[in-house]
Write a protein that holds these residues in place. Structure first.
Motif, PDB file in Angstrom:
ATOM      1  N   LEU A   1       0.831  -1.201   0.000  1.00 12.99           N
ATOM      2  CA  LEU A   1       0.000   0.000   0.000  1.00 12.99           C
ATOM      3  C   LEU A   1       0.864   1.247   0.000  1.00 12.99           C
ATOM      4  CD1 LEU A   1      -2.985  -0.734   2.392  1.00 12.99           C
ATOM      5  CD2 LEU A   1      -2.975  -0.545  -0.089  1.00 12.99           C
ATOM      6  N   LYS A   2       1.931   1.204   0.791  1.00 17.40           N
ATOM      7  CA  LYS A   2       2.806   2.369   0.841  1.00 17.40           C
ATOM      8  C   LYS A   2       3.484   2.588  -0.509  1.00 17.40           C
ATOM      9  CE  LYS A   2       3.733   1.646   5.717  1.00 17.40           C
ATOM     10  NZ  LYS A   2       4.721   1.100   6.645  1.00 17.40           N
ATOM     11  N   ASP A   3       3.835   1.481  -1.168  1.00 13.86           N
ATOM     12  CA  ASP A   3       4.478   1.568  -2.485  1.00 13.86           C
ATOM     13  C   ASP A   3       3.543   2.100  -3.549  1.00 13.86           C
ATOM     14  OD1 ASP A   3       6.927   0.752  -1.866  1.00 13.86           O
ATOM     15  OD2 ASP A   3       6.638  -1.365  -2.414  1.00 13.86           O
ATOM     16  N   ALA A   4       2.328   1.501  -3.543  1.00 20.33           N
ATOM     17  CA  ALA A   4       1.382   1.784  -4.618  1.00 20.33           C
ATOM     18  C   ALA A   4       1.025   3.248  -4.647  1.00 20.33           C
ATOM     19  CB  ALA A   4       0.130   0.945  -4.424  1.00 20.33           C
ATOM     20  N   LEU A   5       1.160   3.887  -3.491  1.00 13.78           N
ATOM     21  CA  LEU A   5       0.685   5.239  -3.427  1.00 13.78           C
ATOM     22  C   LEU A   5       1.739   6.284  -3.697  1.00 13.78           C
ATOM     23  CD1 LEU A   5      -2.365   5.244  -2.174  1.00 13.78           C
ATOM     24  CD2 LEU A   5      -1.305   7.470  -1.785  1.00 13.78           C
ATOM     25  N   ALA A   6       1.772   6.749  -4.914  1.00 11.82           N
ATOM     26  CA  ALA A   6       2.577   7.924  -5.227  1.00 11.82           C
ATOM     27  C   ALA A   6       4.034   7.791  -4.811  1.00 11.82           C
ATOM     28  CB  ALA A   6       1.976   9.160  -4.539  1.00 11.82           C
ATOM     29  N   GLY A   7       4.484   6.582  -4.561  1.00 12.64           N
ATOM     30  CA  GLY A   7       5.889   6.388  -4.219  1.00 12.64           C
ATOM     31  C   GLY A   7       6.294   7.200  -3.005  1.00 12.64           C
ATOM     32  N   ASP A   8       7.313   8.041  -3.193  1.00  8.79           N
ATOM     33  CA  ASP A   8       7.868   8.756  -2.051  1.00  8.79           C
ATOM     34  C   ASP A   8       7.203  10.101  -1.808  1.00  8.79           C
ATOM     35  OD1 ASP A   8       9.467   6.688  -1.664  1.00  8.79           O
ATOM     36  OD2 ASP A   8      11.308   7.647  -2.371  1.00  8.79           O
ATOM     37  N   TRP A   9       7.503  10.617  -0.654  1.00  4.44           N
ATOM     38  CA  TRP A   9       7.048  11.963  -0.315  1.00  4.44           C
ATOM     39  C   TRP A   9       8.258  12.867  -0.189  1.00  4.44           C
ATOM     40  CZ3 TRP A   9       2.186  13.693   2.334  1.00  4.44           C
ATOM     41  CH2 TRP A   9       1.102  12.865   1.979  1.00  4.44           C
ATOM     42  N   ILE A  10       8.051  14.115  -0.586  1.00  2.05           N
ATOM     43  CA  ILE A  10       9.108  15.086  -0.353  1.00  2.05           C
ATOM     44  C   ILE A  10       8.674  15.944   0.834  1.00  2.05           C
ATOM     45  CG2 ILE A  10       8.186  16.855  -1.925  1.00  2.05           C
ATOM     46  CD1 ILE A  10      11.219  17.334  -2.682  1.00  2.05           C
ATOM     47  N   GLU A  11       9.646  16.221   1.683  1.00  3.60           N
ATOM     48  CA  GLU A  11       9.325  16.969   2.885  1.00  3.60           C
ATOM     49  C   GLU A  11      10.272  18.152   3.006  1.00  3.60           C
ATOM     50  OE1 GLU A  11       7.956  14.726   6.406  1.00  3.60           O
ATOM     51  OE2 GLU A  11       9.768  15.556   7.316  1.00  3.60           O
ATOM     52  N   VAL A  12       9.684  19.328   3.132  1.00  8.96           N
ATOM     53  CA  VAL A  12      10.482  20.550   3.211  1.00  8.96           C
ATOM     54  C   VAL A  12      10.247  21.204   4.567  1.00  8.96           C
ATOM     55  CG1 VAL A  12      10.880  22.830   2.184  1.00  8.96           C
ATOM     56  CG2 VAL A  12      10.181  20.898   0.728  1.00  8.96           C
ATOM     57  N   VAL A  13      11.357  21.576   5.219  1.00  5.92           N
ATOM     58  CA  VAL A  13      11.217  22.345   6.460  1.00  5.92           C
ATOM     59  C   VAL A  13      11.714  23.755   6.169  1.00  5.92           C
ATOM     60  CG1 VAL A  13      11.869  22.546   8.885  1.00  5.92           C
ATOM     61  CG2 VAL A  13      11.609  20.277   7.838  1.00  5.92           C
ATOM     62  N   VAL A  14      10.814  24.741   6.279  1.00  7.16           N
ATOM     63  CA  VAL A  14      11.190  26.113   5.948  1.00  7.16           C
ATOM     64  C   VAL A  14      11.745  26.829   7.183  1.00  7.16           C
ATOM     65  CG1 VAL A  14       9.609  26.334   4.020  1.00  7.16           C
ATOM     66  CG2 VAL A  14       8.813  26.905   6.322  1.00  7.16           C
ATOM     67  N   ARG A  15      12.393  28.012   6.925  1.00  3.85           N
ATOM     68  CA  ARG A  15      13.058  28.699   8.036  1.00  3.85           C
ATOM     69  C   ARG A  15      12.088  29.443   8.940  1.00  3.85           C
ATOM     70  NH1 ARG A  15      18.384  28.093   7.280  1.00  3.85           N
ATOM     71  NH2 ARG A  15      19.019  27.821   5.111  1.00  3.85           N
ATOM     72  N   ASP A  16      11.107  30.149   8.340  1.00  2.09           N
ATOM     73  CA  ASP A  16      10.104  30.776   9.211  1.00  2.09           C
ATOM     74  C   ASP A  16       8.722  30.749   8.566  1.00  2.09           C
ATOM     75  OD1 ASP A  16       9.523  33.549   8.016  1.00  2.09           O
ATOM     76  OD2 ASP A  16      11.742  33.399   8.014  1.00  2.09           O
ATOM     77  N   ALA A  17       7.759  31.086   9.362  1.00  2.93           N
ATOM     78  CA  ALA A  17       6.357  30.913   8.993  1.00  2.93           C
ATOM     79  C   ALA A  17       5.971  31.612   7.690  1.00  2.93           C
ATOM     80  CB  ALA A  17       5.458  31.382  10.134  1.00  2.93           C
ATOM     81  N   ASP A  18       6.663  32.715   7.364  1.00  7.45           N
ATOM     82  CA  ASP A  18       6.324  33.446   6.136  1.00  7.45           C
ATOM     83  C   ASP A  18       6.585  32.628   4.879  1.00  7.45           C
ATOM     84  OD1 ASP A  18       5.747  35.471   7.816  1.00  7.45           O
ATOM     85  OD2 ASP A  18       7.653  36.550   7.523  1.00  7.45           O
ATOM     86  N   ASP A  19       7.484  31.649   4.983  1.00  3.99           N
ATOM     87  CA  ASP A  19       7.837  30.858   3.801  1.00  3.99           C
ATOM     88  C   ASP A  19       6.896  29.697   3.537  1.00  3.99           C
ATOM     89  OD1 ASP A  19       9.953  32.564   3.612  1.00  3.99           O
ATOM     90  OD2 ASP A  19      11.352  31.217   4.676  1.00  3.99           O
TER      91      ASP A  19
END
Ligand SMILES: Nc1ncnc2c1ncn2[C@@H]1O[C@H](COP(=O)(O)OP(=O)(O)OP(=O)(O)O)[C@@H](O)[C@H]1O
Ligand SMILES: [Mg+2]
Lengths: 306, 257
Positions: A226-244
């Motif tokens: 199920l984890k594979d079938a779904l859109a493969g991987d996820w990209i995760e971004v951590v931004v520097r501050d809330a405005d971004d």
């Protein structure tokens, strides 16, 4: 496919409506004998209805189900001899003691009085109810009631056991006890179908998971599949501050085509082209951190039942 | 499902119902004392112009009314089990399906007999006497139990259909007009013509008239056909009720929603 060869539960196009509400909309399910099947779905997906149909408590409008080799519609009594059911809400006798409840259900399962008593002792101990065994159930806490309910469902090891949200409302320790009991039963050859709201539970316990939404199975497979079938991987971004956050969310939405998940400074979305996505994020954003990872089962679930 | 299991499961469920009463003796006690209270109230407060033989007239009426109150006992038990999911659990077990209903029936009949005994003892204390033979008196009790038997199926059916405690309250209230639109406490001759006829044809009235006859207690003067065939009708009515509600109750229990 005959029972014994493979399937302990086979459901074929189950349909059921309650007035205007469609509870089951062509549900198909195949559970191999001896395995644990997790049925996952949001509130109102039709999980309880499916369990009630398979356990002969509700009749379908259309479709066919075979449980432990017996046709549910044609020989409900035959099915009942081979199944156990623990419903979503504790079904125990409030006026009796915990022990008396277990002995009662044991006798109705035709265990015989002495075997029913012995089995009741075992289960009271296992579910940590010994101290409360002789008190009347009306004074039990919700979790104690739930544990007693499960114990009642485990008085005998049936061919197929249905557990409708067995660990909802239990503390972590009791939950582990239930998991242990389910694994033990499966090891002895009982086929278990359990519905759950907890993805972790399905992930840890189930050999295969069926995700149900709107009365039908929208995805089925092992947790890894199920984890594979779904859109493969996820990209995760951590931004520097809330405005971004807004800019990051807009970018990820463009890359992945779906609305990203936002958790304070963390923005994530499924991606197909991993390298392209990585390059785009690095080129266009001044991020604190960027990473690619496997989706969690939570994300798979949200994606499937969106 | 072999007959042996039907009996074994019936007995298991009878014991379950009896242990409910044993564990909540107060509830059972109140259930027994309520009719006694009503009886005493009638005998001393609502005596009206009746003479010393008022208890003679009153007690058979009260015995029959108590029997009808039993409908509520059955319904409450059925509704409680349905609401708590116990009925569904029983349904999913490989037990004899008939036992769920028959266990209820045996327990309720035992309960009813005990209630009648208590009420008769109290009736005796306030001056009610049996003037007929012992067999006739037993036959009178038998007719009351028969009425209660027919009401078990009605109670099971209504309980399963309604499924909610509010419905029991409704029945609890409706039992009163049903009880009073009968010959239990009032002379049908004193009612407006059509109402008197309805009262006389009330199944409860046949049991009241028949038990009065068998106990050798006084009753109202009436030349109507039902009044003259009271014992026959006290058998026929419960059989008719059973013929209607037994199949309905069993079908309702068996039918999966
Ligand atoms: N007896 C009933 N009468 C009317 N509608 C019903 C009945 N049982 C279920 N439904 C409806 O059928 C749909 C499916 O309900 P079901 O209880 O199977 O969902 P579920 O997946 O078990 O949900 P939950 O996670 O909340 O337990 C819901 O829309 C529900 O309102
Ligand atoms: Mg449910």
């Amino acid at each position: 496919m005959a029972y014994g060869e493979k399937m302990a539960i086979e459901a074929d196009g189950l349909r059921k409506r309650y007035g205007e509400t469609v509870a089951l909309d062509g549900l198909d399910l195949a559970v191999p004998a001896g395995s644990v099947c997790g049925v996952l779905g949001p509130n109102g997906a039709g999980k309880t209805t499916a369990v009630r149909v398979l356990a002969t408590l509700a009749r379908v409008d259309a479709g066919r189900a075979v449980v432990a080799g017996v046709d549910v519609g044609r020989d409900p009594a035959g099915v009942r001899r081979r199944i156990g059911l623990v419903g979503q809400h504790a079904a125990v006798d409030e006026a009796l003691s915990g022990r008396a409840n277990l002995v009662l259900f044991g006798r109705l399962l035709h265990l015989g009085v002495s075997r029913a008593r012995a089995r009741a002792e075992e289960l009271l101990e296992r579910f940590d109810l010994e101290d409360a065994a002789d008190r009347s159930v009306s004074g039990y806490s919700g979790g104690m009631r739930r544990r007693l309910d499960l114990a009642a469902g485990l008085m005998v090891a049936p061919d197929v056991l249905f557990l409708d949200e067995p660990t909802t409302g239990l503390d972590p320790r009791s939950r582990l006890e239930v998991w242990e009991a389910v694994r033990g039963l499966a090891a002895e050859g009982t086929t278990v179908l359990l519905t759950t709201q907890y993805l972790e539970e399905a992930d840890r316990l189930a050999d295969r998971i069926a995700v149900v939404d709107g009365g039908r199975v929208v995805a089925e497979g092992t947790p890894a599949e199920l984890k594979d079938a779904l859109a493969g991987d996820w990209i995760e971004v951590v931004v520097r501050d809330a405005d971004d956050v807004v800019a990051a969310a807009a970018l990820l939405a463009r890359i992945s085509g779906v609305a990203p998940e936002v958790d304070t400074l963390r923005v994530s979305a499924p991606v197909r082209d991993r390298m392209g996505a990585l390059a785009a994020v690095i080129g266009e954003l001044d991020a604190e951190d960027v990473s690619l990872r496997r989706p969690t089962l939570d994300e798979v679930f949200l994606e499937l039942t969106r | 499902m072999s007959l042996r299991w039907v009996f074994a499961d019936t007995w298991t469920l009878t014991l379950r119902a009896l242990s409910h009463w044993a564990r909540q003796p107060f509830v059972a006690l109140v259930g027994f004392l309520f009719p006694v209270l009503v009886l005493v109230m009638f005998a001393y407060l609502l005596r009206g112009g009746y003479g010393d033989d008022y208890p003679e007239l009153l007690v058979p009426g009260m015995l029959a009314l108590t029997t009808v109150f039993g409908l509520e006992t059955t319904m409450t038990a059925v509704v409680t089990d349905a609401q708590r999911g116990i009925t569904d659990r029983f349904r999913s077990l490989p037990m004899a399906g008939a036992a769920v209903v028959s266990g209820r029936a045996v327990a309720d009949l035992l309960h009813a007999v005990l209630g009648l005994v208590v009420l008769m003892a109290c009736g005796w204390a306030i001056g009610w006497r049996v003037h007929g033979g012992v067999l006739d008196a037993l036959a009178a009790v038998g007719l009351l139990v028969l009425l209660r038997f027919s009401l078990i199926w009605m109670g099971v059916f209504l309980g399963l259909v309604a499924g909610r405690p509010e419905a029991v309250s409704a029945v609890q209230i409706l039992v009163w007009p049903l009880g009073f639109l009968s010959i239990a406490f009032t002379d049908p001759g004193s009612m407006p013509g059509w109402l008197g006829t309805v009262a006389e044809w009330n199944p409860l009235s046949s049991t009241v008239a028949a038990t009065r006859e068998l106990f050798g207690n006084p009753g109202w003067e009436s030349q109507s056909w039902v009044a003259e065939h009271a014992v026959l009708m006290a058998v026929v009515w419960p059989l008719v009720l059973t013929a209607i509600f037994f199949p309905l109750a069993v079908a309702r229990y068996r039918s999966a929603a």
